[in-house]
Design a protein around this motif. Sequence first.
Motif, PDB file in Angstrom:
ATOM      1  N   UNK A   1       0.824  -1.206   0.000  1.00  0.00           N
ATOM      2  CA  UNK A   1       0.000   0.000   0.000  1.00  0.00           C
ATOM      3  C   UNK A   1       0.857   1.254   0.000  1.00  0.00           C
ATOM      4  N   UNK A   2       1.929   1.236   0.761  1.00  0.00           N
ATOM      5  CA  UNK A   2       2.804   2.400   0.798  1.00  0.00           C
ATOM      6  C   UNK A   2       3.473   2.624  -0.550  1.00  0.00           C
ATOM      7  N   UNK A   3       3.877   1.530  -1.205  1.00  0.00           N
ATOM      8  CA  UNK A   3       4.518   1.663  -2.513  1.00  0.00           C
ATOM      9  C   UNK A   3       3.561   2.269  -3.536  1.00  0.00           C
ATOM     10  N   UNK A   4       2.314   1.828  -3.514  1.00  0.00           N
ATOM     11  CA  UNK A   4       1.322   2.391  -4.444  1.00  0.00           C
ATOM     12  C   UNK A   4       1.107   3.883  -4.162  1.00  0.00           C
ATOM     13  N   UNK A   5       1.079   4.235  -2.888  1.00  0.00           N
ATOM     14  CA  UNK A   5       0.877   5.643  -2.549  1.00  0.00           C
ATOM     15  C   UNK A   5       2.048   6.493  -3.013  1.00  0.00           C
ATOM     16  N   UNK A   6       3.266   5.999  -2.805  1.00  0.00           N
ATOM     17  CA  UNK A   6       4.438   6.748  -3.255  1.00  0.00           C
ATOM     18  C   UNK A   6       4.468   6.875  -4.773  1.00  0.00           C
TER      19      UNK A   6
END
Length: 774
Positions: free
Chosen positions: A754-759
């Motif tokens: 999820x963090x990777x998608x947000x970044x």
Amino acid sequence: MAAAGVTQGAIARIWNGATSADVQPVLEVRGCRPLDNARFSVHVADNINVIRGVTFIQGGFSEELKNKQAGPGTLIKVYQFEKVCTEKAQILGIHQAEVVGRLEMHERVPDAVLARLTNAQTGREVDGGIGMTQACVGDAGTGSGPSNNTYTTPERRSSVDAEATMSGQKLTAMPPPHGRAPESGLPGCGIAEAETQPDGGAGMVAAFNRAAADAPRQQNPGNPYSVGGANSMGIGLGSMGPPGTTSGAASSAAGPFGDPMSTGLAGATSASASSASRPVQSRLSQGGGGMASQAAGPTTPIGGLNMYTAGRWRIKARVLMKGDIRKFSNSRGEGQLLKVDLADQSGEISATFFGRAVDKYYGMLQPGQVYTFQKGQIKPANKRYDRGDVVLVFEEHAQIEAVNDDQSIPGMTYDFKPLCEIHNLEVETRVDVKAVIYAVQDPFTFTAKTSNREMTKREIGLWDPSGPDGFTTFELTVWGEKAVGAQYEVGAVVFAKRARVSEWNGQKALSSPEQADLNPDHPDAFALTRKFKEQQSLNLVPSRQMNRSSLGGSGMQKTLEACKQEDMHLGVGGGPGTALPGPGEPRIVHRHVVMATLTTLPTDRGPFYPSCPEQVASNRPAANAQAPPPMRTCNKKVTQESNNTWSCASGHQCQQPVFRYLCRLNVLDHSDCTEVNIYDDVARQLLGVDAQEYAPLFEAGQMGGEREAELKKLNGRAEWKKCIIRMRAQKEVWQEAERVRYSVDEAQFVPIVKQAKQLLAEVHSSLEAMSTGS
């Protein structure tokens, strides 16, 4: 007839700017009472006006007052004086004066002729309208006994009459001339001036009628406050005529004070009710019926209470809010207190009960009910916790009675603010909100590290249809019994009274409302429910699960390096019971949200300790005065004394301790690393097992033991994992050196995908902005 020797009009000259160099007036003493061993409160007149003053002199005039050698009719020459401006009034400060004579009774100006000095702009008495609350220490003729010219405030008339009757004399008290026009335009000093009856007397209707029935007055054309006088309200309360006149029978006109009083009073009552209205009034205003017999006697409006109100006051008020019983300890021992908020037609006030009064009245006082209160003290209010300028204090000798419900007394009123405006409010502001609950977390109980007290809190998500996006959400935290006693459900409407605006790492939140009314029977609540269901059907309402990690979102997290820089300015705390730092003083606690990686757990010693399972009394207050005190686990470290006996520092013994997590480990990010303390709740969440289960595994797996592989696998759940961490920073002194200690209050693993998608989304957004700009 003018009083001989009196400097006529001197009071107006003083208030127009005259000083001791311009005038040294001769004034007549009309009434007085002692304030302490050295000071007296006096009323002085100049044949036109009467004003309240305070003596600031030793010997001379003050000594004669103390020895009862000066009383009504005494003439004093004032050599040095000043206007003293307090928060609500202007009074005459007398620094040097001497007695120069005495007036005979026939030489004195009647009370009906004198006027209170008023402000030309506001029409209020410059001295606050506070009358003499007891007779002078000496009579004009005899040097003792009450004076017929004593001024009294309306709430004290009954007590003054009683005192006079006991001494064989009958007083006819005159109220302060609220409606009388000033003799000349007098400028104010920019200080708020308070009336004795802020609502114009509307709240005292019943009391005036009862007083009139008990002691009828005759009309006096010379008194503007008798029937047919120049009172702007038309209230006739009798007057003091020249010496020798006596009170006769009541007028034969309709009503105890005649028709003019009835007409004027009705208008005043209507105006008072209009000015006291608020945007919303909840169902608490309905109060409760079937109360005890209606108490008789006059009452004082809450708006008329101030630090100068002395003696036998009595209020009739509705209980708006009742807090929990709070325990405390100080140098004099342990105690308890209870806070309630009261209201009548004239305003609101806070009251605090101490000691045995808490046990006596906790069960009796119920929100929404009406009571009479008397035999309490009036003290200055703490603006942070109390309503109004003063607070009432009741102890075991207080007298409180339940009375029949009075629909003229308002109930809980609200001044609602939409959630979208709370972001612009200052921290510590108190605000009323109405919203729908869209998310609820379970109550969370923990032991505060600073005070070692067990505390319970609950976080609730609020929603309302305000703001540019069509809705706004806010987090509300409730504590103690409010966290576990109420039925908070998703979709319920809550009216929160005086919730405190707080801030956590740049994000505003609400906490500790004084009152939370769930699903109130009010049109605003129905409209909110309809709007919420409409938005819910369109999938525009946020998820029911409150995502705590959102507090660590973009723009709110800090690096470890930034945290350390900020914590350099921390102050050293003084331990439990230390007063909070004041404005401009360094804070003793900082709270941070960081995204950091956990390193390895310690292997030289277990990240746990054996704790005492003994149940002890909790510091959390009981649900009511009759309920037993709540219990908690001791949790102190125990040491083994024999094969089957363990003991703690408090003397408790057990056969089998309970293991709890307690360890230190390093966390790091791209900027720095630091050591943090992790406690039982957080470690259990990270490792997924209780310390009671982890302890035997650690003993069997360390130093190449048979369960070493199993131990490494379990530790791998937390080691070298990236987390969002809430931590608390406090400065302490260790071995004569200052250091900052970091304690983890909460930790959650970062969802990598999820963090990777947000970044990635943020990168694409930045690229689009750059291409648009070029």
